[in-house]
Design an enzyme around this catalytic site. Structure first.
Site, PDB file in Angstrom:
ATOM      1  N   LEU A   1       0.828  -1.218   0.000  1.00 23.76           N
ATOM      2  CA  LEU A   1       0.000   0.000   0.000  1.00 23.76           C
ATOM      3  C   LEU A   1       0.853   1.255   0.000  1.00 23.76           C
ATOM      4  O   LEU A   1       0.448   2.293  -0.483  1.00 23.76           O
ATOM      5  CB  LEU A   1      -0.899   0.036   1.233  1.00 23.76           C
ATOM      6  CG  LEU A   1      -2.118  -0.859   1.241  1.00 23.76           C
ATOM      7  CD1 LEU A   1      -2.837  -0.736   2.557  1.00 23.76           C
ATOM      8  CD2 LEU A   1      -3.038  -0.506   0.099  1.00 23.76           C
ATOM      9  N   GLY A   2       2.017   1.145   0.578  1.00 23.82           N
ATOM     10  CA  GLY A   2       2.858   2.331   0.627  1.00 23.82           C
ATOM     11  C   GLY A   2       4.040   2.121   1.539  1.00 23.82           C
ATOM     12  O   GLY A   2       4.094   1.143   2.294  1.00 23.82           O
TER      13      GLY A   2
ATOM     14  N   GLY B   1       9.428   4.148   8.472  1.00 21.50           N
ATOM     15  CA  GLY B   1       9.552   3.050   9.428  1.00 21.50           C
ATOM     16  C   GLY B   1       9.416   1.679   8.806  1.00 21.50           C
ATOM     17  O   GLY B   1       9.884   0.687   9.336  1.00 21.50           O
TER      18      GLY B   1
ATOM     19  N   LYS C   1       1.202  -3.341   8.889  1.00 24.92           N
ATOM     20  CA  LYS C   1       2.387  -2.502   8.815  1.00 24.92           C
ATOM     21  C   LYS C   1       3.542  -3.244   9.450  1.00 24.92           C
ATOM     22  O   LYS C   1       3.479  -3.648  10.597  1.00 24.92           O
ATOM     23  CB  LYS C   1       2.136  -1.175   9.543  1.00 24.92           C
ATOM     24  CG  LYS C   1       3.339  -0.255   9.507  1.00 24.92           C
ATOM     25  CD  LYS C   1       3.005   1.134   9.981  1.00 24.92           C
ATOM     26  CE  LYS C   1       4.194   2.048   9.767  1.00 24.92           C
ATOM     27  NZ  LYS C   1       3.846   3.452   9.814  1.00 24.92           N
TER      28      LYS C   1
ATOM     29  N   ASP D   1       2.702  12.288  15.476  1.00 24.25           N
ATOM     30  CA  ASP D   1       3.009  12.234  14.046  1.00 24.25           C
ATOM     31  C   ASP D   1       1.793  12.582  13.178  1.00 24.25           C
ATOM     32  O   ASP D   1       1.465  11.876  12.228  1.00 24.25           O
ATOM     33  CB  ASP D   1       3.542  10.833  13.701  1.00 24.25           C
ATOM     34  CG  ASP D   1       4.386  10.827  12.435  1.00 24.25           C
ATOM     35  OD1 ASP D   1       4.732  11.922  11.942  1.00 24.25           O
ATOM     36  OD2 ASP D   1       4.687   9.727  11.931  1.00 24.25           O
TER      37      ASP D   1
HETATM   38  P1  ATP Z   1       6.033   7.782   7.858  1.00 23.22           P
HETATM   39  O1  ATP Z   1       6.720   6.481   7.875  1.00 23.22           O
HETATM   40  O2  ATP Z   1       6.973   8.922   7.845  1.00 23.22           O
HETATM   41  O3  ATP Z   1       4.992   7.862   8.928  1.00 23.22           O
HETATM   42  P2  ATP Z   1       3.880   7.317   5.965  1.00 23.22           P
HETATM   43  O4  ATP Z   1       2.806   7.600   6.953  1.00 23.22           O
HETATM   44  O5  ATP Z   1       3.629   7.770   4.562  1.00 23.22           O
HETATM   45  O6  ATP Z   1       5.259   7.951   6.435  1.00 23.22           O
HETATM   46  P3  ATP Z   1       3.467   4.494   6.461  1.00 23.22           P
HETATM   47  O7  ATP Z   1       2.856   4.775   7.782  1.00 23.22           O
HETATM   48  O8  ATP Z   1       4.443   3.382   6.384  1.00 23.22           O
HETATM   49  O9  ATP Z   1       4.241   5.770   5.901  1.00 23.22           O
HETATM   50  O10 ATP Z   1       2.295   4.263   5.430  1.00 23.22           O
HETATM   51  C1  ATP Z   1       2.524   4.136   4.055  1.00 23.22           C
HETATM   52  C2  ATP Z   1       1.237   4.325   3.280  1.00 23.22           C
HETATM   53  O11 ATP Z   1       0.380   3.191   3.441  1.00 23.22           O
HETATM   54  C3  ATP Z   1       0.408   5.511   3.762  1.00 23.22           C
HETATM   55  O12 ATP Z   1       0.803   6.699   3.121  1.00 23.22           O
HETATM   56  C4  ATP Z   1      -1.010   5.106   3.398  1.00 23.22           C
HETATM   57  O13 ATP Z   1      -1.329   5.600   2.113  1.00 23.22           O
HETATM   58  C5  ATP Z   1      -0.971   3.583   3.393  1.00 23.22           C
HETATM   59  N1  ATP Z   1      -1.676   3.050   4.585  1.00 23.22           N
HETATM   60  C6  ATP Z   1      -1.187   2.956   5.828  1.00 23.22           C
HETATM   61  N2  ATP Z   1      -2.079   2.413   6.677  1.00 23.22           N
HETATM   62  C7  ATP Z   1      -3.191   2.163   5.934  1.00 23.22           C
HETATM   63  C8  ATP Z   1      -4.504   1.624   6.233  1.00 23.22           C
HETATM   64  N3  ATP Z   1      -4.845   1.232   7.460  1.00 23.22           N
HETATM   65  N4  ATP Z   1      -5.400   1.552   5.218  1.00 23.22           N
HETATM   66  C9  ATP Z   1      -5.059   1.950   3.967  1.00 23.22           C
HETATM   67  N5  ATP Z   1      -3.873   2.467   3.632  1.00 23.22           N
HETATM   68  C10 ATP Z   1      -2.933   2.579   4.590  1.00 23.22           C
HETATM   69 MG    MG Z   2       2.025   6.502   8.506  1.00 25.55          MG
END
Ligand code: ATP
Ligand code: MG
Length: 339
Positions: free
Chosen positions: A14-15, A19, A50, A143
């Site tokens: 998803l992304g 972290g 995650k 955050d």
């Molecule tokens: P950071 O690590 O600096 O917090 P971030 O928030 O972009 O950056 P992640 O928390 O790893 O990184 O999340 C990555 C991506 O995954 C997010 O930008 C979001 O689009 C997607 N994502 C995270 N959690 C969910 C969820 N519960 N449902 C749908 N998409 C999600």
């Molecule tokens: Mg995040």
């Protein structure tokens, strides 16, 4: 029962953040024998996991998993639901509710700007989420930023990635990589910081989503006017020259946040209540900044707090993803679902 590594099947990424990587997975138990074909159709049975890579001793790992158990007791319409946490293969895994609208940073890439009445609903949800975390768990978020605010097609808006585990916070790098920071001036200066820091991050996120651009350094009045003249509702997904602004290096950016005047919203394009809320969130001095209770009584909050249904947010999300589909003709990046 307890969630285990073997129960999960990764579907897609998803992304990625600092972290770790967020995966969408399905569990065998949810979807019986037909998971392979079924999982393409039943979005609701899919949940993101995650995974956070950590090089720590098993004792520390156990402590983190123990501390993350607080998530089991998180129960609020403004906080993403959690299904379980476990450590496996050098990773801490956090399983959570799938939000099919994605995060607000993804949405912002599709729509360019988020309209004020939707930002009103977002403000209400974030403030309620923050006050839930404070009242029920005595924690701050740490955050707040567009990528940690998630939405779904029902029009729900929820927070994720808040700092529940002190050990996890200590074990992960608390620096930021990239070209933007939502950290408050006091935090960047290395001073003691607390919940007032979340308020700053909310203010900065709202300005970014209202203008459609990370607001440091701030765009000129002329740039903003031109933008709103060409496209008052931010309906176009790309405008020539829109992305052409100075990107500061990390050190310059931190210096700007600490030393320069904070960003604000142009009175001409937003309601006085919204502009006032932003000004109060983005006071550099924590004694002048509005606290949670003040904001929960602010006219901008009150304007959007009275309606209890999520219908306008839900319709808006639907529009965002429909438009995205007609523009790109590419369903692969469409998190919203099938057409
Ligand atoms: P950071 O690590 O600096 O917090 P971030 O928030 O972009 O950056 P992640 O928390 O790893 O990184 O999340 C990555 C991506 O995954 C997010 O930008 C979001 O689009 C997607 N994502 C995270 N959690 C969910 C969820 N519960 N449902 C749908 N998409 C999600
Ligand atoms: Mg995040």
């Amino acid at each position: 029962g307890e969630l285990k590594h073997d129960d999960l099947v990764n579907i897609c990424e998803l992304g990625q953040g600092n972290g770790g990587i967020v995966w969408k997975y399905c569990t065998f138990t949810n979807i019986d024998d037909h998971w392979c074909t079924w999982c393409q159709w039943f979005w609701n049975s899919l949940s993101p996991k995650k995974g956070i890579y950590l090089e720590v001793k098993p004792a520390v790992e156990n402590q983190i998993v123990r501390e993350l158990k607080v998530l089991d007791r998180c129960n609020s319409p403004y906080i993403v639901g959690f299904y379980g946490t476990f450590a496996a293969e050098g990773q801490i895994n956090i399983c959570m509710e799938y939000m099919d609208g994605g995060s607000l940073d993804l949405i912002l890439k599709k729509v360019m700007r988020i309209p004020e009445h939707i930002l009103g609903k977002i403000t209400v949800a974030v403030l309620r989420g923050l006050s839930y975390l404070r009242e029920h768990h005595r924690i701050m978020h740490r955050d707040i930023k567009p990528s940690n605010i998630l939405v779904n097609h029902q029009g729900e808006i929820k927070l994720c990635d808040f700092g529940v585990s002190a050990q996890l916070i200590n074990s992960t790098l608390q620096t930021f990589i990239g070209t933007r920071s939502y950290m408050s001036p006091e935090r960047l200066e290395g001073a003691h910081y607390g919940i007032m820091s979340d308020i700053w991050s909310l203010g900065l996120s709202l300005v970014e989503m209202a203008l459609g651009r990370y607001p440091i350094p701030p765009p000129s009045i002329e740039d903003i006017d031109r933008l709103f003249d060409v496209d008052p509702y931010g309906n176009q997904s790309r405008l020539e020259g829109y992305g052409c602004y100075k990107v500061l290096a990390i050190f310059e950016l931190m210096e700007w946040i600490v030393n320069e005047a904070p960003p604000s919203l142009p009175q001409k394009h937003f309601s006085p209540e919204f502009c006032d809320l932003i000004d109060r969130c983005l006071k550099k001095s924590t004694t002048e900044r509005a606290d949670l209770n003040t904001l929960l009584h602010h006219p901008f909050y009150k304007r959007y707090a009275t309606e209890s249904d999520n219908q306008d947010v839900s319709l808006w999300i639907e529009q965002v993803y429909q438009k995205d589909q007609s523009l790109t003709n590419d369903n692969n990046n469409n998190q919203y679902g099938r057409s």
